[in-house]
Design an enzyme around this catalytic site. Structure first.
Site, PDB file in Angstrom:
ATOM      1  N   ASN A 194      43.874  35.782  38.549  1.00 30.10           N
ATOM      2  CA  ASN A 194      42.428  35.841  38.309  1.00 30.10           C
ATOM      3  C   ASN A 194      41.978  37.143  37.657  1.00 30.10           C
ATOM      4  OD1 ASN A 194      42.122  33.304  39.407  1.00 30.10           O
ATOM      5  ND2 ASN A 194      41.666  34.078  41.445  1.00 30.10           N
ATOM      6  N   ASN A 195      42.844  38.157  37.638  1.00 28.80           N
ATOM      7  CA  ASN A 195      42.455  39.419  37.019  1.00 28.80           C
ATOM      8  C   ASN A 195      42.294  39.196  35.513  1.00 28.80           C
ATOM      9  OD1 ASN A 195      42.915  42.176  35.714  1.00 28.80           O
ATOM     10  ND2 ASN A 195      42.781  42.706  37.884  1.00 28.80           N
ATOM     11  N   TYR A 196      41.282  39.825  34.943  1.00 26.05           N
ATOM     12  CA  TYR A 196      40.960  39.628  33.522  1.00 26.05           C
ATOM     13  C   TYR A 196      41.801  40.481  32.572  1.00 26.05           C
ATOM     14  CZ  TYR A 196      36.546  37.225  34.733  1.00 26.05           C
ATOM     15  OH  TYR A 196      35.592  36.360  35.186  1.00 26.05           O
TER      16      TYR A 196
END
Length: 178
Positions: A42-44
């Site tokens: 989920n980290n961008y």
């Protein structure tokens, strides 16, 4: 009784062509689990990098394999290393970091003099670096950029991936100028 867990950062991802060092604080629980910088799906971070440096032929989405993402990063003259070598931190929140020991970023900069910019992934990374190294001789003449965190948690100023891509765009000229 609470158990204090000491975590350790990964070795730097860097080569002699690097112009920008991107530094976060310390690996998240998921990153440690996967053994990868910005390993939480989920980290961008990887999506930001591919949007900034990708092309229109499908190069805007991160490669599925970590090794390919690292190769993409290095082709675009970016390096990775966390500011913190080790710390105590339950969970993944930067606010919970205690007893930090910094990485030897000045030593890395001396070994890789082509680094012209240090881009900090979030305020805690920037503040921790400044606390230890702001006035170090090896940092002089290099640009320091405090960027919004690549965490997907919305803030007042950074609500979406596109907000972060816009803010991180400032890195591109440092990586592309020869």
């Amino acid at each position: 009784m609470s158990i204090k867990m000491r975590i350790h950062s990964f070795p730097p991802v860097i080569d002699d062509h690097a112009r920008v060092l991107v530094s976060g604080t310390a690996p998240s629980v998921k990153s440690l689990e996967f053994g990868q910088f910005y390993g939480h799906p989920n980290n961008y971070f990887w999506r930001i990098i591919y949007r900034l440096f990708g092309n229109s032929e499908g190069g805007m989405q991160p490669d599925p394999a970590y090794e390919d993402r690292v190769a993409f990063l290095q082709r675009h003259r970016l390096a990775l290393w966390d500011v913190i070598a080790s710390c105590e931190r339950p969970g993944s929140l930067d606010a919970n970091i205690r007893s930090e020991v910094p990485n030897d970023i000045p030593g890395l900069l001396e070994k890789y003099p082509g680094i012209v910019c240090l881009a900090f992934n979030g305020s805690k990374a920037y503040d921790t670096f400044c606390k230890h190294y702001r006035h170090h001789e090896a940092v002089r003449g290099r640009t320091l950029l405090k960027l919004p965190s690549s965490s997907p948690i919305p803030t007042r100023a950074m609500r979406t991936l596109e907000d972060r891509v816009g803010a991180w765009r400032i890195v591109v000229p440092y990586a592309t100028n020869r």
